[in-house]
Design a protein around this motif. Structure first.
Motif, mmCIF file in Angstrom:
data_model
loop_
_atom_site.group_PDB
_atom_site.id
_atom_site.type_symbol
_atom_site.label_atom_id
_atom_site.label_comp_id
_atom_site.label_asym_id
_atom_site.label_seq_id
_atom_site.Cartn_x
_atom_site.Cartn_y
_atom_site.Cartn_z
ATOM 1 N N ARG A 54 0.966 -1.150 0.058
ATOM 2 C CA ARG A 54 0.176 -0.127 0.016
ATOM 3 C C ARG A 54 0.709 1.336 0.104
ATOM 4 N NH1 ARG A 54 -3.956 -2.394 4.731
ATOM 5 N NH2 ARG A 54 -5.140 -3.897 3.397
ATOM 6 N N ARG A 76 -4.003 -5.245 -7.817
ATOM 7 C CA ARG A 76 -4.745 -4.127 -7.094
ATOM 8 C C ARG A 76 -3.735 -3.016 -6.335
ATOM 9 N NH1 ARG A 76 -7.458 -8.252 -3.117
ATOM 10 N NH2 ARG A 76 -5.485 -8.829 -3.252
ATOM 11 N N ARG A 80 -3.575 0.816 -7.323
ATOM 12 C CA ARG A 80 -3.974 1.866 -6.259
ATOM 13 C C ARG A 80 -2.609 2.764 -5.919
ATOM 14 N NH1 ARG A 80 -6.880 -2.379 -2.612
ATOM 15 N NH2 ARG A 80 -8.827 -2.398 -3.510
#
Length: 271
Positions: A54, A76, A80
């Motif tokens: 992340r 994913r 992001r």
């Protein structure tokens, strides 16, 4: 940064690569992230980050203005992360075991999947160009790589070319989800001048010493044919190496001295 779930088998030496990295533990401990950023700040040049997840480390690193290549397998997280970073960060969706490493000087950063630690370490240690690696790895692996409580064969094989330093223990609670074991913050620095020459021959020697019969260096060296039975204990003591020491008990300097003893031609008989 993200981390693969530790497997029950611990640190495996090899893995085919691929979707195994998609199980991830995200680093959330602020002090550990700050430590990583501080250690990277001591280096210069572009950065390659393995498993950014992340972007817990990617984002603060990007504030330095240095070029960053973030290698993330999960599509994913990669998508992001691309939306959250600026032009100085290039997000690449790839497997860390297959990603083509740069051919120029760089700093390596990564929160390595626990079950891939040895496979990744073997790959990067054999690679050129990077100068410093700042890594999160499984705690026991970090200790062994730094020679705490005894060095492993892998560490001894690469000590003449790299310095390993353990900075801190990272509790399991520093990740989400929480893994079953703690991690460690480890740095690896490429030595500007290797301690020995002849990497292939030296590493073959280290393997034979670690796996050779006998207890204590003097006996192992004589039984593996590297030294005669007489005189080797005296020569080891002269070089500051205890003849009765086990291979795991030697430090980097002692391994270099041991290789010098074995690889040097015997003195000529002046009589």
């Amino acid at each position: 940064m993200s981390n693969g779930h530790p497997s029950s088998g611990g640190d495996r030496s090899s893995h085919p690569g691929g979707a195994h990295e998609l199980g991830q533990n995200f680093l959330v401990d602020r002090s550990t992230i700050e430590n990583i950023v501080r250690l990277v700040g001591r280096t210069s040049g572009p950065v390659v980050e393995f498993c950014p997840g992340r972007g817990a480390v990617t984002l603060p690193l990007s504030e330095s203005g240095r070029r960053i290549t973030a290698v993330e397998l999960d599509p994913r997280h990669a998508a992001r992360l691309r939306k959250r970073v600026g032009d100085e960060v290039r997000v690449v969706r790839d497997d860390v075991l297959r990603f083509p490493l740069p051919r120029h000087a760089y700093t390596l950063v990564g929160n390595l999947p626990f079950h891939l630690t040895t496979a990744v370490l073997r790959r990067i240690l054999a690679a050129g160009h990077w100068n410093t690696a700042v890594l999160i790895v499984q705690w026991e692996v970090a200790r062994r790589r730094a020679g705490v409580g005894g060095a492993s064969m892998l560490t001894a094989s690469w000590w003449p070319w790299y310095e390993f330093e353990l900075h801190r223990r990272v509790p399991a609670g520093s990740f989400r989800p929480v893994p079953s074991v703690d991690a460690g913050l480890l740095t690896i620095h490429r030595r500007p001048h290797p301690l020995v020459e002849g990497r292939t021959e030296y590493q073959r020697f280290v393997k034979r010493v670690f796996t050779g019969p006998g207890r204590g260096l003097a006996r192992i060296l004589s039984r593996t044919g590297y030294a005669p039975r007489t005189g080797i204990a005296r020569e080891l003591r002269r070089r500051g190496i205890p003849p009765e020491a086990l291979p795991k008990e030697l430090n980097a300097t002692q391994w270099a001295r041991l290789w010098e003893v074995i690889s040097s031609p015997p003195p000529r008989d002046r009589g």
